[in-house]
Motif scaffolding. Structure first.
Motif, mmCIF file in Angstrom:
data_model
loop_
_atom_site.group_PDB
_atom_site.id
_atom_site.type_symbol
_atom_site.label_atom_id
_atom_site.label_comp_id
_atom_site.label_asym_id
_atom_site.label_seq_id
_atom_site.Cartn_x
_atom_site.Cartn_y
_atom_site.Cartn_z
ATOM 1 N N GLY A 90 -11.711 22.795 -4.184
ATOM 2 C CA GLY A 90 -11.444 23.220 -5.440
ATOM 3 C C GLY A 90 -10.544 22.265 -6.434
ATOM 4 N N ARG A 91 -10.387 21.198 -6.159
ATOM 5 C CA ARG A 91 -9.478 20.578 -7.045
ATOM 6 C C ARG A 91 -10.283 18.973 -7.084
ATOM 7 N NH1 ARG A 91 -4.189 18.517 -4.163
ATOM 8 N NH2 ARG A 91 -3.809 17.119 -6.122
ATOM 9 N N ASP A 92 -10.081 18.719 -8.494
ATOM 10 C CA ASP A 92 -10.930 17.218 -8.687
ATOM 11 C C ASP A 92 -10.016 15.996 -8.125
ATOM 12 O OD1 ASP A 92 -12.223 15.110 -9.639
ATOM 13 O OD2 ASP A 92 -11.797 15.429 -11.883
ATOM 14 N N ILE A 93 -10.495 15.508 -7.158
ATOM 15 C CA ILE A 93 -9.885 14.567 -6.145
ATOM 16 C C ILE A 93 -9.779 13.176 -7.186
ATOM 17 C CG2 ILE A 93 -11.586 13.152 -4.904
ATOM 18 C CD1 ILE A 93 -9.857 13.973 -2.618
ATOM 19 N N LEU A 94 -10.634 12.917 -8.014
ATOM 20 C CA LEU A 94 -10.520 11.728 -8.626
ATOM 21 C C LEU A 94 -9.417 11.597 -9.690
ATOM 22 C CD1 LEU A 94 -14.421 10.780 -9.221
ATOM 23 C CD2 LEU A 94 -12.900 10.225 -7.431
ATOM 24 N N ALA A 95 -8.973 13.049 -10.129
ATOM 25 C CA ALA A 95 -8.059 13.140 -11.111
ATOM 26 C C ALA A 95 -6.525 13.121 -10.340
ATOM 27 C CB ALA A 95 -7.972 14.295 -11.725
ATOM 28 N N ALA A 96 -6.573 12.971 -8.964
ATOM 29 C CA ALA A 96 -5.222 13.219 -8.487
ATOM 30 C C ALA A 96 -4.628 11.434 -8.618
ATOM 31 C CB ALA A 96 -5.480 13.080 -6.785
ATOM 32 N N ASN A 97 -3.035 11.474 -8.664
ATOM 33 C CA ASN A 97 -2.634 10.183 -9.014
ATOM 34 C C ASN A 97 -2.232 9.782 -7.259
ATOM 35 O OD1 ASN A 97 -0.276 11.503 -7.914
ATOM 36 N ND2 ASN A 97 0.415 11.771 -9.874
ATOM 37 N N ASP A 98 -1.539 8.700 -7.177
ATOM 38 C CA ASP A 98 -1.415 7.885 -5.994
ATOM 39 C C ASP A 98 -0.644 8.917 -4.816
ATOM 40 O OD1 ASP A 98 -2.940 5.980 -6.780
ATOM 41 O OD2 ASP A 98 -0.992 4.531 -7.085
ATOM 42 N N GLN A 99 0.424 9.359 -5.720
ATOM 43 C CA GLN A 99 1.128 10.361 -4.824
ATOM 44 C C GLN A 99 0.363 11.532 -4.265
ATOM 45 O OE1 GLN A 99 4.171 9.115 -3.645
ATOM 46 N NE2 GLN A 99 4.106 10.951 -2.360
ATOM 47 N N GLU A 100 -0.354 12.166 -5.050
ATOM 48 C CA GLU A 100 -0.912 13.133 -4.746
ATOM 49 C C GLU A 100 -2.103 12.901 -3.613
ATOM 50 O OE1 GLU A 100 -0.881 15.712 -8.612
ATOM 51 O OE2 GLU A 100 -2.596 14.577 -8.396
ATOM 52 N N MET A 101 -2.704 11.631 -3.788
ATOM 53 C CA MET A 101 -3.515 11.161 -2.636
ATOM 54 C C MET A 101 -2.861 10.924 -1.544
ATOM 55 S SD MET A 101 -6.532 10.984 -3.225
ATOM 56 C CE MET A 101 -7.331 11.093 -1.824
ATOM 57 N N ILE A 102 -1.690 10.509 -1.303
ATOM 58 C CA ILE A 102 -0.948 10.401 -0.237
ATOM 59 C C ILE A 102 -0.742 11.479 0.419
ATOM 60 C CG2 ILE A 102 1.319 9.645 0.541
ATOM 61 C CD1 ILE A 102 1.133 7.210 -1.129
ATOM 62 N N GLU A 103 -0.418 12.557 -0.314
ATOM 63 C CA GLU A 103 -0.074 13.852 0.327
ATOM 64 C C GLU A 103 -1.400 14.521 0.869
ATOM 65 O OE1 GLU A 103 2.605 15.728 0.985
ATOM 66 O OE2 GLU A 103 3.550 13.834 0.125
ATOM 67 N N LEU A 104 -2.585 14.379 0.189
ATOM 68 C CA LEU A 104 -3.893 14.646 0.618
ATOM 69 C C LEU A 104 -4.162 14.276 1.937
ATOM 70 C CD1 LEU A 104 -6.228 15.109 -2.515
ATOM 71 C CD2 LEU A 104 -5.824 16.947 -0.771
ATOM 72 N N ARG A 105 -3.874 12.921 1.974
ATOM 73 C CA ARG A 105 -4.322 12.094 3.277
ATOM 74 C C ARG A 105 -3.406 12.542 4.449
ATOM 75 N NH1 ARG A 105 -4.682 6.447 0.392
ATOM 76 N NH2 ARG A 105 -6.585 6.701 -0.740
ATOM 77 N N ARG A 106 -1.966 12.830 4.186
ATOM 78 C CA ARG A 106 -1.284 13.235 5.066
ATOM 79 C C ARG A 106 -1.397 14.470 5.663
ATOM 80 N NH1 ARG A 106 4.963 11.133 2.881
ATOM 81 N NH2 ARG A 106 4.456 9.036 3.289
ATOM 82 N N HIS A 107 -2.089 15.688 4.817
ATOM 83 C CA HIS A 107 -2.204 16.780 5.195
ATOM 84 C C HIS A 107 -3.499 17.454 5.577
ATOM 85 C CE1 HIS A 107 2.154 17.030 5.284
ATOM 86 N NE2 HIS A 107 2.110 16.584 4.017
ATOM 87 N N LYS A 108 -4.595 16.803 4.624
ATOM 88 C CA LYS A 108 -5.808 17.549 4.825
ATOM 89 C C LYS A 108 -6.982 16.611 5.326
ATOM 90 C CE LYS A 108 -4.654 20.741 1.848
ATOM 91 N NZ LYS A 108 -4.855 22.280 1.835
ATOM 92 N N MET A 109 -6.755 15.233 5.448
ATOM 93 C CA MET A 109 -7.929 14.387 5.738
ATOM 94 C C MET A 109 -7.344 13.724 7.153
ATOM 95 S SD MET A 109 -8.653 12.676 2.353
ATOM 96 C CE MET A 109 -9.453 13.336 1.040
ATOM 97 N N GLY A 110 -8.318 13.531 7.942
ATOM 98 C CA GLY A 110 -8.318 12.513 9.070
ATOM 99 C C GLY A 110 -9.347 11.718 9.292
ATOM 100 N N MET A 111 -9.276 10.504 9.629
ATOM 101 C CA MET A 111 -10.363 9.561 9.682
ATOM 102 C C MET A 111 -10.175 8.798 10.671
ATOM 103 S SD MET A 111 -11.829 7.487 6.823
ATOM 104 C CE MET A 111 -12.981 6.414 6.670
ATOM 105 N N VAL A 112 -11.620 8.749 11.609
ATOM 106 C CA VAL A 112 -11.718 7.606 12.644
ATOM 107 C C VAL A 112 -12.597 6.645 12.353
ATOM 108 C CG1 VAL A 112 -12.589 7.781 15.007
ATOM 109 C CG2 VAL A 112 -11.601 9.858 14.127
ATOM 110 N N PHE A 113 -12.124 5.355 12.894
ATOM 111 C CA PHE A 113 -13.021 4.060 12.324
ATOM 112 C C PHE A 113 -13.677 3.386 13.432
ATOM 113 C CE2 PHE A 113 -9.195 4.859 9.889
ATOM 114 C CZ PHE A 113 -9.675 4.561 8.646
#
Ligand SMILES: Nc1ncnc2c1ncn2[C@@H]1O[C@H](COP(=O)(O)OP(=O)(O)O)[C@@H](O)[C@H]1O
Ligand SMILES: [Mg+2]
Lengths: 344, 749
Positions: A90-113
Motif C-alpha cells: 500500500g505504499r509507494d516504494i519509489l518515494a521511500a528514502n534510504d533510511q525507510e528502504m533500509i527499514e523495509l529490507r530489514r523487516h519486510k524483504m528477504g532475498m536469496v541469490f
C-alpha cells in the motif's frame, strides 16, 4: 486468487545507459527497440506491470538476459527503476528514502541469490544472524533465532562451518536461512537453485515446497527452468527482452500460450501434471446434475486420471466437489490432451 | 636503414619512404630538421638557461616561506609541523622504549594502561559485542587519564619544550598503582626494553602460528643472526620505525582507498596522484620533508609514511571493487546502512587483498626506512651507509645481510599471515591449550626472559664475548673481503675501464649530444603512432615540462642513458630467463624463488655488490640497477608465454613447426604485449634505482636530488624527482597504450 495485492508494479521501465531519464522523456516514456539500440541504451525492463498477491508463489521466467533479475532488483530498490510505479503493502516504494528502504529490507524483504552471496569471513551461524546483527539485536537473541533457522533448513550441527567448507546445496540452505531470519513478508529468490547440480536442485525444490507449507510467504521466484517453474508456481510470468509476455497459471499457459515464444517454453512441459480434468472435459449440457456413481474430480490433473480414463470404454464423468457432474472425458480426448496437443 | 637496395627498387623504396604516413619518413625528416636546427642555433640542443622557468626557485622559496613565515590564522605552519612531529613522536618513543631504550617504570604507565584497556576491550568483544567493548576500553582510559591528569598536563607542558615525558613525582591514584608496586615495592625502578630472546622467540612463535615449524625455524635463524652479529640494537632502531610507520601508512591508505571508491571526484584527483607518487623515486620524498621537519627519526617516519601509503590505497580500491556483487547485494538486502556495508561486508570480504596491501606497505616501509639513513635516521641503514662511505666492505656485507634477512622475515611472516587469516576454517573441538597455546607461550617467554634479565644481562642484549661475530672478527672479515675485492679489482679494473671508456662513455656522449628538440619531436611522432592525439598531448607536455624546468638538459639525457642501457641489459637477461622458465617447470621454480627474494630486498641493498665489484662509476651504477630491474622482465615473459592458450601451441605443433619456429612465429608474437608490460616495469624500476645510485656517482637527475639533500634545497630535489617521475610516466603511457592496442588486435587479455 489467494489474498490481497501485496506488491503492485505499474509500467516499470529500467533503462541502462548514460542518461536514462532524459532518454525516456525524449521518447515519450516508451522508446522502441530500435530507438534503444540506435542510441546505445539497454532496455533491461520494458513496461512491465503485474501484481503479486499475498501468499502466492509468483514465478518469473525467461532466458538469461531477459530482465528477470532487474525486475526484482527494482522492487527491492537495489536498482531504481527509470520510470514506473511500485506499490508495496500500500505504499509507494519509489518515494521511500534510504533510511525507510533500509527499514523495509530489514523487516519486510528477504532475498536469496543465485551465487548465494554468503559472507566468506563469517561462519554459518554468523551469516544467518547477520541481518539481525545489523539491526542491532543483542547477540544471544540473534544467535538463538539463527540457530532456529539453521535447524529449519536442516543444517543443524554445521553452525561453526565457513561457507567455503560447504557444498553448493548447503551454501544455498544458509542463504535461505539467512533470508528467513528476519521473518520477511515477501521472499525474493533469484534463480536460487540454478547454480546447483540437477539432483541437488530437485532436493532443494522439495525442501522449498516443505518450507513454504510451513511458512506461507508471499514469494517472487526467478528461474529459467520451466520444469522448476511448474513444480513450484501458483502463477508464472514469462519475460522476453525486458517485456512480460504472459502472466497466468501454468495450466492456462500450457493451454493458451500467448505467442510463439511462450509455446516454445511450454512445448515439452509435462502436461499430465499441469492440465486439470476440467480443462479438457466435454462440458455437460444444461444444468449440472448430481452424478450417479463414481466420477473424477474436476481439479484432478489429467496425469492422475489418465489410466482410469484410458481403461474405461465409456467417457468418464467429471464431478465438482459437491458431486455434480460437470462433463465427461472420452478416451480419445484424453489421448489427444496427453500427446497430440493440437486436438485442443 | 642501411640496406643495400638494388637500383631498380630504389625508386619504389624512395616513394614508400616519402609517403607522408610512413613513420620512417616522418622520423627521418624530423631528425634531420632538428639536428640542422641545433647546428644553427644552440638553443635547440640545450634548452637556453635564460628560458628556463625557475620553478625550482619558486618551490624552494615556497618551502622556505612555509617554514619561516606562513601562518594559518591561529598558528604558523612551523607550529603545525612541530605539532605533527610531536604527535608522531609519541608512539615512536614508546616503540623505542619497547625495543631498544630503557626507561623508568613510570614512563611505561601510559602504554601499560593502553594495553590493559585493549585487552579488556578484546575480552569484552569476544564475550559480548563491539560497542560495549569499545565503550569499556574508553571508560578505562578515561578513568586513568583523569586520574593521572596532573601527570598528563605536566607531560604536555614539558613536551611543548620538546621534552616529552616527565616522571610523575608524588602522585596518588589508581593509575599509578602498577608503577608504585613495581618501582617502590618490588624495586624494579627501570624497565629494560624487551629482551632480544623474547623478540626472537616471539617472532618464532608467531611464525609457527601462521606457517608451522619450517617458517618458525627460518624466522628464528634470521632474527638470531641480528642478535649474534651484534647488530641487535641497530636492527631494533630500524624496526621501531617500521612498527610505528606501518599502522599510520596502512590506516591512511585504507582511508584514501575507501574515499576513492566512494566518490568519483576523489577518484579523479587521487588516482593520478598515486601514479605520480609511485613513479617518484624514494629520495625525492626526503628533500621537502627535511626542509619542513629537519633531520632525524621523526622526519624519516613522515617520509616513510607518505611513501609507503599508495600500495595500501590501491589494494583497498581493488579489494572493494572485486567483492562479488552477490555478496554486496546480500549485504544491502540484509538491511546494512552504507557504513555497515563497508565495515561488515566489503572490507572483511576483501581481507586477502587488504592483507597483501599491508604486506606491500611493510616492505616499502622497510626499504624507505633504510634509505632514510640519508636524512639521519638511525638504524641498520645508517650503519650500512656509513660502512659504504668508508669502504668497510666486510661490515657493509654483514649489515646488508641483516637488512635482507629482516626483509625476508617481514615478508614471509605477513604473507603467511595473509594466507592464514583469509582461509577461514572452523576449528574442530580444540582444547584451550591448542587454541591459545601460542599466546601463552609468548607471554611465558616474555615474562621468563624479563625476569631472567635481572640475573643474566645477556638475555637482554648479548654482550661482546658471546657475539659470534664480535667487532674484531668483523674487522677480520672486513679485511678478508677487502683483500678479495682488492685482489679482484686488479682483474676487474681493466675490464671495467675498458667497458667504461670504449663503450659507456661514447654512448653517454652520444646521449648527451641529443638535442631536446629532436627527442621531443621523435616522442611526438612515436606517441601519435601508438596512441593518437591524446597520448601525444600527455607525453609531449610531460617531456616539455621536464625540459623547461630542469634547467640542465644533460641531466635528463644522462638519466636516459643509464636507464636505457640498464633496461636493454635487463631485457637481454630477463626475457631469455623467462622463456627458459616457461619451458621447464624445474627452472621456473628456482627462477621464481630468486625473483621473489630479490623483490623483497630494500633497493638500497643493491648498491652493495656493485660497490664491491666496481667501486664507483658508471659501470657500478648500471650493475646496481640490473638485479633490481630484471625481475619484472623475467616474470612477465614467463607469464606471457604461460598464458598463451594451449590450443594455439598445439595448432603450431600440428602444422609442423620446430621448437624454434614455434618460439619465433607463435609464442613470442602472442606474448609480446605482456613482455612489453614487463619491460615497462623494468624501466620504472630502473628509474627508481637511478636515484639511489646517485650515491656512487653519475651526473643525472638522481644526483640532483642527492645533492639537494644536504643543502635542503627543496625545489631542486623535488623538481629532479618529478623529472624522473615524468620520464617514468611517459614510458609507462607509451608502452601501455601500445600493449593494450596490440593485445586487442591479438584478441587476448
Ligand atoms: N548494471 C547494469 N548495467 C548495464 N546493463 C545491465 C546492468 N544490469 C543488467 N544489465 C542488462 O540488463 C539486461 C537484463 O539483465 P538481467 O535482469 O540480469 O537478466 P536476467 O536476470 O534475466 O538474466 C541484460 O541485457 C543485462 O546486460
Ligand atoms: Mg539474473
Amino acid at each position: 486468487m489467494p489474498g490481497d495485492v501485496k506488491i503492485s508494479c505499474r509500467n516499470i521501465w529500467k533503462v541502462f545507459g548514460d542518461d536514462p531519464k532524459g532518454f525516456m522523456t525524449a521518447h515519450n516514456g516508451s522508446p522502441s527497440s530500435e530507438a534503444l539500440a540506435a542510441e546505445g541504451y539497454i532496455g533491461a525492463v520494458r513496461d512491465v506491470s503485474f501484481d503479486v498477491h499475498a501468499g502466492e508463489i509468483l514465478i518469473i521466467m525467461g532466458l538469461s538476459g531477459s530482465g528477470k533479475s532487474t525486475v526484482i532488483r527494482c522492487i527491492t530498490r537495489l536498482n531504481d527503476p527509470t520510470t514506473g510505479e511500485i506499490i508495496f503493502d500500500g505504499r509507494d516504494i519509489l518515494a521511500a528514502n534510504d533510511q525507510e528502504m533500509i527499514e523495509l529490507r530489514r523487516h519486510k524483504m528477504g532475498m536469496v541469490f543465485q551465487n548465494f552471496g554468503l559472507l566468506p569471513h563469517r561462519n554459518v551461524l554468523s551469516n544467518v544472524a547477520f541481518p539481525l546483527e545489523v539491526q542491532g539485536i543483542e547477540r544471544g537473541q540473534r544467535e538463538a533465532r539463527a540457530r532456529e533457522m539453521i535447524e529449519l533448513v536442516g543444517l543443524g550441527g554445521r553452525e561453526e562451518y565457513f561457507p567455503r567448507e560447504l557444498s553448493g546445496g548447503q551454501q544455498q540452505r544458509v542463504g535461505i536461512a539467512r533470508s528467513l531470519a528476519v521473518e520477511p513478508d515477501v521472499w525474493f529468490l533469484d534463480e536460487p537453485f540454478s547454480a546447483l547440480d540437477p539432483l541437488i536442485r530437485a532436493e532443494m525444490q522439495d525442501e522449498f515446497i516443505r518450507l513454504q507449507k510451513l511458512l506461507k510467504k508471499t514469494i517472487v521466484f526467478i528461474t529459467h527452468d520451466f520444469e522448476e517453474a511448474i513444480k513450484l508456481a501458483d502463477r508464472i510470468g514469462i519475460m522476453k527482452d525486458g517485456r512480460l509476455v504472459q502472466l497466468s497459471t501454468p495450466e492456462e499457459m500450457v493451454l493458451n500460450p500467448a505467442d510463439e515464444y511462450v509455446t516454445r517454453f511450454t512445448e515439452n512441459a509435462p502436461r499430465g501434471r499441469i492440465v486439470s480434468a476440467r480443462a479438457i472435459m466435454e462440458r455437460a449440457k444444461g444444468k449440472p446434475k448430481k452424478a450417479n456413481g463414481a466420477g473424477v474430480p474436476a481439479d484432478a490433473k489429467i496425469g492422475e486420471i489418465a489410466e482410469q480414463v484410458l481403461n474405461s470404454s465409456k467417457p468418464v464423468t467429471v464431478v465438482d466437489e459437491n458431486g455434480f457432474a460437470l462433463g465427461a472425458i472420452s478416451r480419445e480426448r484424453m489421448a489427444s490432451a496427453l500427446f497430440a496437443r493440437d486436438g485442443l | 636503414m642501411t640496406i643495400a637496395v638494388p637500383a631498380s627498387d630504389r625508386k619504389d623504396l624512395a616513394r614508400h619512404l616519402l609517403r607522408s604516413d610512413s613513420i620512417v619518413a616522418q622520423l627521418l625528416v624530423v631528425i634531420a630538421l632538428t639536428i640542422g636546427l641545433a647546428l644553427i642555433w644552440d638553443g635547440a640542443g640545450q634548452w637556453p638557461e635564460a628560458w628556463t622557468i625557475p620553478v625550482k626557485q619558486w618551490l624552494s622559496d615556497l618551502f622556505r616561506w612555509l617554514d619561516k613565515e606562513a601562518t594559518l590564522g591561529l598558528f604558523t605552519v612551523k607550529e603545525l609541523t612541530r605539532t605533527i612531529a610531536w604527535v608522531l613522536k609519541q608512539p615512536l618513543i614508546w616503540s623505542e622504549f619497547l625495543l631498544w631504550k630503557s626507561a623508568r617504570v613510570y614512563k611505561y604507565l601510559p602504554i601499560f594502561w593502553i594495553f590493559f584497556a585493549c585487552a579488556v576491550g578484546f575480552v569484552v568483544a569476544r564475550r559480548r559485542d563491539m560497542k560495549t567493548a569499545i565503550l569499556s576500553s574508553l571508560a578505562i582510559l578515561a578513568v586513568v587519564t583523569i586520574d593521572g591528569f596532573p601527570f598528563i598536563l605536566e607531560s604536555l607542558a614539558k613536551a611543548l619544550k620538546t621534552e616529552p615525558w616527565v616522571e610523575p613525582a608524588a602522585l596518588v591514584g589508581i593509575s599509578q598503582v602498577p608503577g608504585y608496586l613495581l618501582a617502590d615495592v618490588l624495586g624494579f625502578r627501570e624497565v629494560k626494553y624487551v629482551p632480544w630472546i623474547a623478540v626472537v622467540l616471539g617472532f618464532g612463535i608467531f611464525a609457527h602460528w601462521v606457517g608451522g615449524w619450517r617458517l618458525a625455524t627460518v624466522v628464528v635463524l634470521c632474527m638470531g643472526y641480528l642478535a649474534v652479529t651484534g647488530l641487535w640494537r641497530e636492527s631494533m632502531k630500524t624496526f621501531s620505525l617500521v612498527v610505528v610507520a606501518v599502522p599510520f601508512s596502512a590506516a591512511l591508505g585504507l582511508w584514501l582507498g575507501i574515499w576513492v571508491t566512494r566518490s568519483e571526484r576523489a577518484a579523479a584527483i587521487i588516482t593520478p596522484m598515486f601514479d605520480l607518487m609511485q613513479a617518484t623515486p624514494h629520495l625525492a620524498y626526503l628533500v621537502p620533508v627535511v626542509v619542513m621537519f629537519g633531520a632525524g627519526q621523526v622526519p624519516a617516519l613522515i617520509a616513510t609514511m607518505i611513501f609507503a601509503m599508495p600500495p595500501m590505497a590501491r589494494c583497498t580500491i581493488l579489494g572493494i571493487q572485486t567483492v562479488p556483487s552477490d555478496v554486496v547485494e546480500s549485504g544491502r538486502m540484509s538491511g546494512c546502512t552504507p557504513r555497515q556495508l563497508l565495515w561488515k561486508v566489503q572490507l572483511p570480504a576483501s581481507e586477502k587483498t587488504l592483507l597483501l596491501g599491508l604486506n606491500q606497505v611493510i616492505m616499502q616501509t622497510l626499504a624507505m626506512v633504510v634509505i632514510c639513513s640519508l636524512v639521519g635516521a638511525q638504524g641498520l641503514g645508517h650503519k650500512l651507509l656509513f660502512s659504504l662511505q668508508q669502504l668497510k666492505l666486510g661490515f657493509a656485507t654483514m649489515q646488508g645481510i641483516a637488512i635482507v634477512l629482516m626483509a625476508v622475515v617481514l615478508d614471509r611472516l605477513t604473507q603467511a599471515y595473509a594466507n592464514k587469516a583469509s582461509t577461514h576454517v572452523h576449528a574442530d573441538e580444540q582444547s584451550y591449550l591448542e587454541r591459545h597455546g601460542h599466546l601463552i607461550a609468548f607471554f611465558a617467554v616474555l615474562i621468563i626472559s624479563t625476569i631472567a634479565v635481572f640475573y643474566l644481562r645477556d638475555v637482554s642484549i648479548l654482550s661482546r664475548k658471546y657475539l659470534w661475530v664480535t667487532s674484531k672478527d668483523a674487522l677480520e672479515l672486513d679485511k678478508v673481503i677487502k683483500a678479495i675485492t682488492f685482489e679482484m679489482i686488479d682483474y676487474i679494473k681493466p675490464v671495467r675501464d675498458f667497458i667504461t671508456v670504449y663503450m659507456l662513455i661514447p654512448m653517454r656522449n652520444m646521449y648527451q649530444a641529443l638535442p631536446w628538440s629532436l627527442v621531443l619531436a621523435v616522442l611526438a611522432i612515436v606517441s601519435h603512432r601508438m596512441g593518437g592525439c591524446k597520448l601525444t598531448a600527455i607525453t609531449v607536455s610531460l617531456l616539455f615540462f621536464v625540459i623547461v624546468t630542469i634547467g640542465n638538459w644533460e641531466f635528463a639525457t644522462t638519466t636516459f642513458y643509464f636507464v636505457s642501457t640498464a633496461a636493454v641489459i635487463c631485457v637481454l637477461i630477463g626475457v631469455p630467463l623467462g622463456l627458459w622458465s616457461a619451458r621447464s617447470e624445474r627452472v621456473a621454480k628456482v627462477v621464481m624463488l630468486v625473483c621473489d627474494t630479490l623483490q623483497t630486498f630494500p633497493s638500497f641493498i643493491y648498491l652493495l655488490p656493485a660497490i664491491m665489484l666496481f667501486r664507483v662509476g658508471e659501470l657500478a651504477i648500471i650493475f646496481a640497477i640490473i638485479p633490481y630491474a630484471t625481475v619484472p622482465a623475467i616474470r612477465f615473459t614467463y607469464l606471457g608465454i604461460k598464458r598463451i592458450p594451449p590450443v594455439t601451441i598445439e595448432a603450431a605443433r600440428m602444422n609442423g613447426a620446430t621448437a624454434w619456429q614455434r618460439l619465433w612465429k607463435v609464442e613470442l608474437p602472442v606474448a609480446i604485449p605482456e613482455i612489453m608490460l614487463g619491460v615497462n616495469q623494468t624501466i620504472m624500476m630502473a628509474l627508481a634505482m637511478t636515484a639511489i645510485t646517485a650515491l656512487i656517482g653519475g651526473q643525472d637527475l638522481g644526483q640532483e636530488i642527492y645533492r639537494a639533500l644536504p643543502t635542503s634545497d627543496a625545489g631542486r630535489g623535488v623538481m629532479a624527482g618529478l623529472g624522473i617521475a615524468s620520464l617514468g610516466i611517459i614510458a609507462d603511457r607509451l608502452i601501455n597504450s601500445w600493449a593494450v592496442k596490440r593485445k586487442r588486435e591479438l584478441g587476448v587479455g
